[in-house]
Design an enzyme around this catalytic site. Sequence first.
Site, PDB file in Angstrom:
ATOM      1  N   SER A   1       0.837  -1.199   0.088  1.00 23.75           N
ATOM      2  CA  SER A   1      -0.067  -0.003  -0.005  1.00 23.75           C
ATOM      3  C   SER A   1       0.904   1.242   0.088  1.00 23.75           C
ATOM      4  O   SER A   1       1.601   1.374  -0.742  1.00 23.75           O
ATOM      5  CB  SER A   1      -0.880  -0.132   1.100  1.00 23.75           C
ATOM      6  OG  SER A   1      -1.995   0.735   1.165  1.00 23.75           O
TER       7      SER A   1
ATOM      8  N   ASP B   1      -5.438  -3.706  -2.659  1.00 20.41           N
ATOM      9  CA  ASP B   1      -4.463  -3.399  -1.810  1.00 20.41           C
ATOM     10  C   ASP B   1      -3.748  -4.759  -0.963  1.00 20.41           C
ATOM     11  O   ASP B   1      -4.346  -5.549  -0.406  1.00 20.41           O
ATOM     12  CB  ASP B   1      -5.383  -2.432  -0.532  1.00 20.41           C
ATOM     13  CG  ASP B   1      -4.137  -1.698   0.513  1.00 20.41           C
ATOM     14  OD1 ASP B   1      -3.199  -2.336   0.836  1.00 20.41           O
ATOM     15  OD2 ASP B   1      -4.290  -0.543   0.627  1.00 20.41           O
TER      16      ASP B   1
END
Length: 267
Positions: free
Chosen positions: A48, A161
């Site tokens: 991320s 993610d």
Amino acid sequence: MLTPNNESLPPALALALSGGGARGIAHLGVLAALDELALPVVRLAGASSGAIAATFYAAGFAPREILRLLLGTNFMGLTRPAFSRLGLLGLEAVEQLLARHLGTSLDFESLRLPLTLVATDLVAGESVYFATGPLLPPLLASAAVPIVYRAVQYQGRQLVDGGLLNNLPVEPLLGRAAERVVGVHCNPLNTDVRVSNLRRLVERTLQLALSTNVAARKTQCDLLLEPPALRTYRPLDYRKADELFEVGYRYTLSRAADLRALVASRN
């Protein structure tokens, strides 16, 4: 000939950088402090926002230069509606921004340092690691927060993610005798938080979920850097970028003795 696994090589640092939204800006302060302390970083992995910090650093950008680029970014301009059932926002503007600084044809093999990015396969329900080939698709996927951003279609997978299942990707860094694994976790839990509205509830729910998947991984690190001051910041506090950078920078300097001892160790 010596190899990276040969114990006669001087120990160096391999960094796993967690996600955390705006709190991930603290990674830049950590990297700046490591550079200032002249501690060798030889390998990175990220999820991320940690994937973004790790990528720019591996590409040769100085941490304070990355911060300058960040401060010059219009985050509202990155929030374009996707008009999709699979996400509220599209990633086109984010992709254009990354391509402007990193180039459209950059691949993992061209980076200054070895890098692994982690994304989550929504269908298979598993973490997927990328360390070769084109860089931008895995980077976008690693930072595509589910529901908020549309999933990235890549290599026949629906990717989102990486922090969803692995927010401290130490696995690609393990097993090298000459490297000490340092986890940089920017999501310390704030036990004094007040959950007073829906937005706070969503933020807290996500943070608790992410904290669960990093607990065991923290124990696999030779050293964990987790600046406690980050607990008071929220995932969207991008306007506090300077403060977040300083939190990571000052905390890492305060751990200089531990870091130097780690690099000096042979066991």
